[in-house]
Design a protein around this motif. Sequence first.
Motif, mmCIF file in Angstrom:
data_model
loop_
_atom_site.group_PDB
_atom_site.id
_atom_site.type_symbol
_atom_site.label_atom_id
_atom_site.label_comp_id
_atom_site.label_asym_id
_atom_site.label_seq_id
_atom_site.Cartn_x
_atom_site.Cartn_y
_atom_site.Cartn_z
ATOM 1 N N GLY A 173 -27.250 11.278 27.869
ATOM 2 C CA GLY A 173 -25.870 11.003 28.137
ATOM 3 C C GLY A 173 -25.509 11.323 29.626
ATOM 4 N N LEU A 174 -25.794 12.772 29.953
ATOM 5 C CA LEU A 174 -25.178 13.104 31.123
ATOM 6 C C LEU A 174 -26.234 12.631 32.306
ATOM 7 C CD1 LEU A 174 -24.892 16.930 30.490
ATOM 8 C CD2 LEU A 174 -23.115 15.466 30.942
ATOM 9 N N ALA A 175 -27.235 12.390 32.008
ATOM 10 C CA ALA A 175 -28.379 11.779 33.034
ATOM 11 C C ALA A 175 -27.699 10.113 33.403
ATOM 12 C CB ALA A 175 -29.915 11.504 32.433
ATOM 13 N N TRP A 176 -27.373 9.580 32.293
ATOM 14 C CA TRP A 176 -26.806 8.272 32.554
ATOM 15 C C TRP A 176 -25.492 8.346 33.384
ATOM 16 C CZ3 TRP A 176 -29.411 3.974 32.875
ATOM 17 C CH2 TRP A 176 -30.389 3.674 31.672
ATOM 18 N N ALA A 177 -24.631 9.385 32.792
ATOM 19 C CA ALA A 177 -23.529 9.512 33.548
ATOM 20 C C ALA A 177 -23.711 9.943 35.104
ATOM 21 C CB ALA A 177 -22.523 10.741 33.140
ATOM 22 N N SER A 178 -24.762 10.675 35.420
ATOM 23 C CA SER A 178 -24.956 10.906 36.858
ATOM 24 C C SER A 178 -25.329 9.851 37.671
ATOM 25 C CB SER A 178 -26.083 11.943 36.881
ATOM 26 O OG SER A 178 -27.355 11.695 36.572
ATOM 27 N N LEU A 179 -26.097 8.866 36.959
ATOM 28 C CA LEU A 179 -26.506 7.571 37.861
ATOM 29 C C LEU A 179 -25.309 6.736 37.798
ATOM 30 C CD1 LEU A 179 -28.693 5.749 38.447
ATOM 31 C CD2 LEU A 179 -28.718 5.000 36.486
ATOM 32 N N GLY A 180 -24.378 6.754 36.864
ATOM 33 C CA GLY A 180 -23.285 6.102 37.159
ATOM 34 C C GLY A 180 -22.410 6.384 38.153
ATOM 35 N N VAL A 181 -22.422 7.810 38.518
ATOM 36 C CA VAL A 181 -21.585 8.522 39.347
ATOM 37 C C VAL A 181 -22.150 8.191 40.675
ATOM 38 C CG1 VAL A 181 -20.792 10.730 40.594
ATOM 39 C CG2 VAL A 181 -20.594 10.283 38.145
ATOM 40 N N ILE A 182 -23.428 8.070 40.850
ATOM 41 C CA ILE A 182 -24.003 7.635 42.038
ATOM 42 C C ILE A 182 -23.389 6.207 42.399
ATOM 43 C CG2 ILE A 182 -26.305 7.334 43.020
ATOM 44 C CD1 ILE A 182 -27.056 9.738 41.598
ATOM 45 N N ILE A 183 -23.795 5.238 41.355
ATOM 46 C CA ILE A 183 -23.601 4.003 41.598
ATOM 47 C C ILE A 183 -22.128 3.872 42.099
ATOM 48 C CG2 ILE A 183 -23.383 1.796 40.686
ATOM 49 C CD1 ILE A 183 -25.780 2.491 38.744
ATOM 50 N N LEU A 184 -21.044 4.380 41.489
ATOM 51 C CA LEU A 184 -19.637 4.455 41.870
ATOM 52 C C LEU A 184 -19.442 4.797 43.188
ATOM 53 C CD1 LEU A 184 -16.880 3.698 40.952
ATOM 54 C CD2 LEU A 184 -16.717 6.151 40.238
ATOM 55 N N ALA A 185 -20.232 5.834 43.544
ATOM 56 C CA ALA A 185 -20.022 6.320 44.922
ATOM 57 C C ALA A 185 -20.202 5.394 45.890
ATOM 58 C CB ALA A 185 -20.695 7.600 44.974
ATOM 59 N N ALA A 186 -21.591 4.768 45.677
ATOM 60 C CA ALA A 186 -22.057 3.718 46.657
ATOM 61 C C ALA A 186 -21.109 2.538 46.606
ATOM 62 C CB ALA A 186 -23.367 3.233 46.027
#
Length: 65
Positions: free
Chosen positions: A35-48
């Motif tokens: 879940g944390l791995a998916w959250a980190s991917l989501g944070v990177i996509i949101l930042a983009a």
Amino acid sequence: MVGTGSVLVGIALASWLIFGPPRDWEGGVRWLRHGLAWASLGVIILAARLMFPDTKKDSSDTVPD
């Protein structure tokens, strides 16, 4: 600036999950790691999205409304 900071936080979280202590997590806590791995991917996509917002004037749509 917020987008750049978010990218760095997402990359730091992903790096910690890959190289840090969570390798020892077993059982149900392993799902937390995923879940944390998916959250980190989501944070990177949101930042983009924050760094490069998609605006109507930037689109190259040639079809009139």
